[in-house]
Design a protein around this motif. Structure first.
Motif, PDB file in Angstrom:
ATOM      1  N   ALA A  38       0.870  -1.177   0.000  1.00 23.19           N
ATOM      2  CA  ALA A  38       0.000   0.000   0.000  1.00 23.19           C
ATOM      3  C   ALA A  38       0.905   1.223   0.000  1.00 23.19           C
ATOM      4  CB  ALA A  38      -0.876   0.007   1.245  1.00 23.19           C
ATOM      5  N   PRO A  39       0.465   2.364  -0.523  1.00 29.86           N
ATOM      6  CA  PRO A  39      -0.831   2.619  -1.165  1.00 29.86           C
ATOM      7  C   PRO A  39      -0.928   1.992  -2.557  1.00 29.86           C
ATOM      8  CG  PRO A  39       0.597   4.543  -1.331  1.00 29.86           C
ATOM      9  CD  PRO A  39       1.328   3.551  -0.485  1.00 29.86           C
ATOM     10  N   SER A  40      -2.144   1.973  -3.080  1.00 30.64           N
ATOM     11  CA  SER A  40      -2.374   1.422  -4.411  1.00 30.64           C
ATOM     12  C   SER A  40      -1.899   2.408  -5.471  1.00 30.64           C
ATOM     13  CB  SER A  40      -3.867   1.165  -4.604  1.00 30.64           C
ATOM     14  OG  SER A  40      -4.153   1.050  -5.990  1.00 30.64           O
ATOM     15  N   GLU A  42      -3.265   3.004  -8.097  1.00 29.21           N
ATOM     16  CA  GLU A  42      -4.465   3.646  -8.658  1.00 29.21           C
ATOM     17  C   GLU A  42      -4.616   5.080  -8.161  1.00 29.21           C
ATOM     18  OE1 GLU A  42      -6.484   2.321 -11.030  1.00 29.21           O
ATOM     19  OE2 GLU A  42      -4.944   0.753 -11.043  1.00 29.21           O
ATOM     20  N   THR A  43      -4.120   5.322  -6.938  1.00 31.27           N
ATOM     21  CA  THR A  43      -4.221   6.663  -6.355  1.00 31.27           C
ATOM     22  C   THR A  43      -3.555   7.716  -7.233  1.00 31.27           C
ATOM     23  OG1 THR A  43      -4.006   5.513  -4.243  1.00 31.27           O
ATOM     24  CG2 THR A  43      -3.912   7.911  -4.175  1.00 31.27           C
ATOM     25  N   ALA A  44      -2.535   7.292  -8.005  1.00 25.14           N
ATOM     26  CA  ALA A  44      -1.799   8.255  -8.833  1.00 25.14           C
ATOM     27  C   ALA A  44      -2.400   8.420 -10.228  1.00 25.14           C
ATOM     28  CB  ALA A  44      -0.336   7.826  -8.953  1.00 25.14           C
ATOM     29  N   VAL A  45      -3.363   7.580 -10.589  1.00 22.77           N
ATOM     30  CA  VAL A  45      -3.940   7.664 -11.935  1.00 22.77           C
ATOM     31  C   VAL A  45      -4.662   9.002 -12.105  1.00 22.77           C
ATOM     32  CG1 VAL A  45      -5.688   6.698 -13.487  1.00 22.77           C
ATOM     33  CG2 VAL A  45      -4.114   5.174 -12.275  1.00 22.77           C
ATOM     34  N   GLY A  46      -4.373   9.691 -13.200  1.00 24.94           N
ATOM     35  CA  GLY A  46      -4.947  11.015 -13.441  1.00 24.94           C
ATOM     36  C   GLY A  46      -4.075  12.140 -12.913  1.00 24.94           C
ATOM     37  N   GLN A  47      -3.081  11.813 -12.075  1.00 29.90           N
ATOM     38  CA  GLN A  47      -2.185  12.842 -11.530  1.00 29.90           C
ATOM     39  C   GLN A  47      -1.041  13.104 -12.523  1.00 29.90           C
ATOM     40  OE1 GLN A  47      -2.807  14.254  -8.390  1.00 29.90           O
ATOM     41  NE2 GLN A  47      -4.702  13.057  -8.568  1.00 29.90           N
TER      42      GLN A  47
END
Ligand SMILES: [Zn+2]
Length: 278
Positions: A38-40, A42-47
């Protein structure tokens, strides 16, 4: 292994080409790729990719909320990936960007040590970066003198220990000892302050020379291409004095040196029991 200059120049190349581009996805291609649970990603997708940087021998891809910390180890490479093949040879991980470009992390050979840590917050305060010593090329003679006293050991091993100074490996350790005209087996606990100044200067000179070479390229050099006076030059004449460059062989690396420049003409032999262990 790519060291500070190779990683630094490569971070600059990737930063120039990709900074500002939003992340579209991250895929681990091997089960050893991701070193954190963790973290995933996915949290960075779009950043947006804010910058690509370096700490020690690690590449840092900063997406604001998350940073990908990437270690190439011995045979890893992180490259733009126009082909995007489903099963790339040696594939470790892939980043895709919103403009349809991608990065591919590959690792040659079977070691499976290259990998990616995903961290939230200050990456320097967390593993795998938290334990690193100061950046080798910015360390002052005064700091180096203190480290010599605190960590008495062979100079070559001292320079390669990432917890003491970060960014140097086997090649630069060989080159720095030669540049400083000190034996790779010199005990750091016995070096004088003036020798700390010589070593600090040798580190900066060797790093800057390699950095200049690496910045002139469009891709990271292979180890055989990198400039040097003694590294992997056993049997060749020393460019400083003409004496023959010698080697002490270990299982996973070789110490190269010039006897005339560095040991008062004495040949080094490893007489410790660790010879075939490390
Ligand atoms: Zn020499």
């Amino acid at each position: 292994m790519p060291e500070l200059p190779e990683i630094q120049a490569h971070a600059e190349r990737l930063d120039t080409q990709f900074a500002g581009t939003p992340l579209a996805g991250f895929t681990a291609l091997s089960f050893t790729a991701l070193k954190t649970a963790a973290p995933s990603p996915e949290t960075a997708v779009g950043q947006q990719l804010i910058f690509v940087g370096r700490r020690g021998k690690y590449l840092l891809a900063d997406f604001g909320m998350l940073t990908f910390v990437i270690h190439l180890m011995q045979g890893g490479r992180l490259k733009p990936d126009p082909k995007r093949s489903a099963k790339p040879r040696g594939g470790v991980a892939r980043w895709t960007f919103a403009d349809d470009r991608a990065w591919l992390l590959t690792e040659a050979g079977t070691e499976r040590k290259a990998g990616v840590w995903i961290v939230a917050g200050d990456p320097e305060a967390q593993e795998p970066l938290a334990h690193l010593g100061p950046e080798a090329d910015t360390v002052t003679a005064a700091v180096l003198a203190g480290l010599f006293v605190a960590r008495p050991m062979r100079l070559h091993g001292f320079l390669r220990e990432q917890r003491i100074v970060a960014g140097l490996g086997r090649r630069l350790a060989n080159e720095i000892c030669h540049r400083a005209r000190l034996s790779p087996f010199a005990n750091t606990g016995k070096l004088e302050r003036v020798q700390a100044e010589v070593v600090a200067e040798a580190i900066r000179t060797c790093v800057n020379e390699s950095l200049a070479y690496e910045r002139g390229r469009t891709d990271m050099s292979s180890s055989a291409e990198r400039p040097g006076h003694v590294h992997h030059r056993e049997g060749e004449p020393c460019p400083e004095c003409g004496d023959t460059v010698r080697a002490v062989e270990y299982r996973s690396y070789t110490v190269n040196y010039c006897p005339n420049c560095q040991t008062g003409g004495r040949l080094l032999a490893d007489n410790t029991t660790s010879k075939f262990l490390k």
